[in-house]
Structure formats: C-alpha cells, structure tokens
Design a protein around this motif. Structure first.
Motif, mmCIF file in Angstrom:
data_model
loop_
_atom_site.group_PDB
_atom_site.id
_atom_site.type_symbol
_atom_site.label_atom_id
_atom_site.label_comp_id
_atom_site.label_asym_id
_atom_site.label_seq_id
_atom_site.Cartn_x
_atom_site.Cartn_y
_atom_site.Cartn_z
ATOM 1 N N HIS A 67 22.771 106.038 2.943
ATOM 2 C CA HIS A 67 22.871 107.338 3.462
ATOM 3 C C HIS A 67 21.752 107.987 2.637
ATOM 4 O O HIS A 67 21.209 108.831 3.197
ATOM 5 C CB HIS A 67 24.115 107.660 3.264
ATOM 6 C CG HIS A 67 24.446 109.096 3.660
ATOM 7 N ND1 HIS A 67 24.635 109.742 4.871
ATOM 8 C CD2 HIS A 67 24.291 110.388 2.881
ATOM 9 C CE1 HIS A 67 24.791 110.995 5.057
ATOM 10 N NE2 HIS A 67 24.758 111.499 3.814
ATOM 11 N N ASN A 68 21.962 107.833 1.422
ATOM 12 C CA ASN A 68 20.760 108.709 0.555
ATOM 13 C C ASN A 68 19.740 107.944 0.285
ATOM 14 O O ASN A 68 18.781 108.226 -0.816
ATOM 15 C CB ASN A 68 21.591 108.932 -0.808
ATOM 16 C CG ASN A 68 22.503 110.080 -0.413
ATOM 17 O OD1 ASN A 68 22.207 111.238 -0.298
ATOM 18 N ND2 ASN A 68 23.893 109.761 -0.828
ATOM 19 N N GLY A 69 19.410 106.892 0.857
ATOM 20 C CA GLY A 69 17.783 106.303 0.762
ATOM 21 C C GLY A 69 17.540 105.548 -0.627
ATOM 22 O O GLY A 69 18.749 105.172 -1.148
ATOM 23 N N LEU A 73 19.263 101.281 -3.771
ATOM 24 C CA LEU A 73 19.447 102.111 -2.612
ATOM 25 C C LEU A 73 20.661 102.743 -2.847
ATOM 26 O O LEU A 73 21.793 102.270 -3.935
ATOM 27 C CB LEU A 73 19.707 101.444 -1.394
ATOM 28 C CG LEU A 73 18.624 100.370 -0.990
ATOM 29 C CD1 LEU A 73 18.949 99.492 0.321
ATOM 30 C CD2 LEU A 73 17.286 101.269 -0.919
ATOM 31 N N LEU A 74 21.111 104.243 -2.412
ATOM 32 C CA LEU A 74 22.198 104.754 -2.797
ATOM 33 C C LEU A 74 22.956 105.057 -1.636
ATOM 34 O O LEU A 74 22.429 105.409 -0.626
ATOM 35 C CB LEU A 74 21.656 106.283 -3.379
ATOM 36 C CG LEU A 74 20.636 106.114 -4.678
ATOM 37 C CD1 LEU A 74 20.124 107.440 -4.879
ATOM 38 C CD2 LEU A 74 21.323 105.517 -5.563
ATOM 39 N N ASP A 75 24.229 105.032 -1.574
ATOM 40 C CA ASP A 75 25.128 105.355 -0.547
ATOM 41 C C ASP A 75 25.565 106.521 -0.532
ATOM 42 O O ASP A 75 25.044 107.498 -1.122
ATOM 43 C CB ASP A 75 26.511 104.343 -0.563
ATOM 44 C CG ASP A 75 27.250 104.583 -1.689
ATOM 45 O OD1 ASP A 75 27.064 105.658 -2.455
ATOM 46 O OD2 ASP A 75 28.270 103.668 -1.931
ATOM 47 N N TYR A 76 26.465 106.804 0.623
ATOM 48 C CA TYR A 76 26.949 108.258 0.525
ATOM 49 C C TYR A 76 27.593 109.041 -0.716
ATOM 50 O O TYR A 76 27.399 110.223 -1.045
ATOM 51 C CB TYR A 76 27.999 108.143 1.565
ATOM 52 C CG TYR A 76 28.509 109.868 1.972
ATOM 53 C CD1 TYR A 76 27.743 110.481 3.210
ATOM 54 C CD2 TYR A 76 29.526 110.443 1.500
ATOM 55 C CE1 TYR A 76 28.131 111.708 3.317
ATOM 56 C CE2 TYR A 76 30.037 111.652 1.912
ATOM 57 C CZ TYR A 76 29.288 112.283 2.959
ATOM 58 O OH TYR A 76 29.601 113.467 3.155
ATOM 59 N N ASN A 77 27.959 108.220 -1.489
ATOM 60 C CA ASN A 77 28.596 108.722 -3.061
ATOM 61 C C ASN A 77 27.811 108.474 -3.963
ATOM 62 O O ASN A 77 28.136 108.720 -5.232
ATOM 63 C CB ASN A 77 29.930 107.990 -3.055
ATOM 64 C CG ASN A 77 31.161 108.492 -2.132
ATOM 65 O OD1 ASN A 77 31.110 109.786 -1.491
ATOM 66 N ND2 ASN A 77 31.646 107.404 -1.524
#
Length: 233
Positions: free
Chosen positions: A2-4, A57-61
């Motif tokens: 989600h956060n690229g 990579l970074l997820d929604y949280n």
C-alpha cells in the motif's frame, strides 16, 4: 504494498515529514525481526545481498517487508562464508569484503542493515568515495564523527523537527555503526541487534571503530556528495 518502498518516503521532501520517528523506529524493529528470521529462524540461513531502501516495502500500517530475493543465497550455517565472481547489489549498501572480493555471509546483510538504519535516521544516501580509498561510504563516516563528537542531533533528518528522543537516536545510530564496521568480525549479529534495541535491557558499552582514514582530506559534510565509482569482480 500500500505505501510503496521505503526510499519513496525517506528521500522525499513531501512524504518525509509524514514518516515521523515512531514510524521510523517501527520500521527498524520490523527489519530486525525479518533479518533475525532469515539468519537464524528459517531452515536455511538466507543472505539477501541487496538490502536497500528500494527493497523495503511498506504495508498499510507501515510495517516493513524485505523484498527482492533475486540475488539472495542460502548458506549451510550462520557462520558460513561463500565466494562469488559475480558481485551484485547496490553501491553504498554492499559490505566492503563483498564489493572488493565477492565474499558474502550473513554479516553482509548486517552491514547493509547498518547503512539502512543510518539512512532512516538521516534521510540521506550513502555514497562510496572509492577513488579516495573509501570502503564504507560518506554517510557512515559522517555518522561516526557525529556519534564520536556527541552531535547526533545533526545527523537526524531535519523533517523530524524535535519529534524524537535523542536517547533512542543515539542507541539506534550506535547500533547501526556497530553493524556497518569494515571488518565483518567487528559487526554485530542480528540476534545481538535485537537484544541491543531493547532500550531497557542493557547499556551500550561497545564502541564502533573509526572507519579507515581516506587517502585524501575528508570533511564530514553531508551536503556535498561525490559520485560513486566501483567495479564488480
């Protein structure tokens, strides 16, 4: 995700301020958990060999995920060393022994992790000044000088303002420098790092060694970055 990727946040003037210190510390702790698993918890000991902000990579949280295992290698144990004639990875994050001689081990990832943490703290890239005999990079050198002079507040990304605890920055920076040592034998293991980042569990008595002095005069200034020159073996 989600956060690229992480690099889109720490090197971006617009997104950088949104990544406050609590989020950055959360990312650092998540990377430690992932690397401890790769180096100790899995059936095979896995070396990524290309840890860098682009591959986090970074997820929604904003939980980090280590990505891109196209260059990864499995080892028979966490103390094993292997050699390759085809050096891959990214300049500024490759361990000195890997970049120069093609030797890799779990300590290769430990070096890259150390540089990653310094980048997360500072919002700056690490440039190798190879023509001056550099093996670790200008960010590592600058961070060491700031740590030694007790001026780590100057290392911190200006976009963080005053929204951080200097004690946490000091512990993370010292831990990162202990990971980014030139000699693999001087580096921590990721298990050591996991223990060390428990702020209440122990004091940091270990001191990172000073990087080798460059062949030309070095001024620890982060604002002027020289090109990176390297040749794979």
């Amino acid at each position: 995700m989600h956060n690229g990727s992480l690099d889109r946040h720490i090197y971006d003037r617009t997104k950088g301020p949104l990544l406050d210190w609590s989020k950055r510390l959360k990312i650092i702790k998540g990377l430690i958990e992932g690397l401890v698993y790769m180096h100790k918890g899995s059936m095979l000991w896995i070396v990524n060999r290309d840890l860098k902000p682009n591959n986090i990579l970074l997820d929604y949280n904003m939980n980090p995920r280590i990505a891109d295992f196209g260059s990864a290698r499995a080892l028979s144990s966490d103390v094993a060393e292997e050699h390759t004639n085809m050096v891959v990875g990214t300049c500024g994050y490759k361990a000195p022994e890997y970049a120069s001689r093609g030797v890799y081990s779990v300590k290769t990832d430990v070096f890259s992790f150390g540089v990653l943490v310094l980048a997360i703290i500072s919002g700056r890239k690490n440039t190798i000044l190879e023509k001056q005999g550099d093996t670790v990079g200008d960010l590592v050198r600058y961070a060491w000088h700031m740590w030694k002079d007790q001026r780590l507040h100057e290392l911190v990304d200006p976009s963080l303002g005053n929204g951080y605890e200097i004690a946490e920055i000091t512990r993370c920076a010292q831990m990162a420098l202990l990971c980014a040592q030139e000699d693999p034998a001087d580096r921590l293991t990721m298990t050591d790092v996991a223990t060390m980042l428990n702020f209440e569990s122990m004091s940091l008595s270990m001191e990172p060694k000073q990087p080798t002095v460059l062949s030309k005069i070095f001024s620890p200034t982060p604002h002027v970055l020289a090109p990176c020159w390297w040749v794979s073996s």
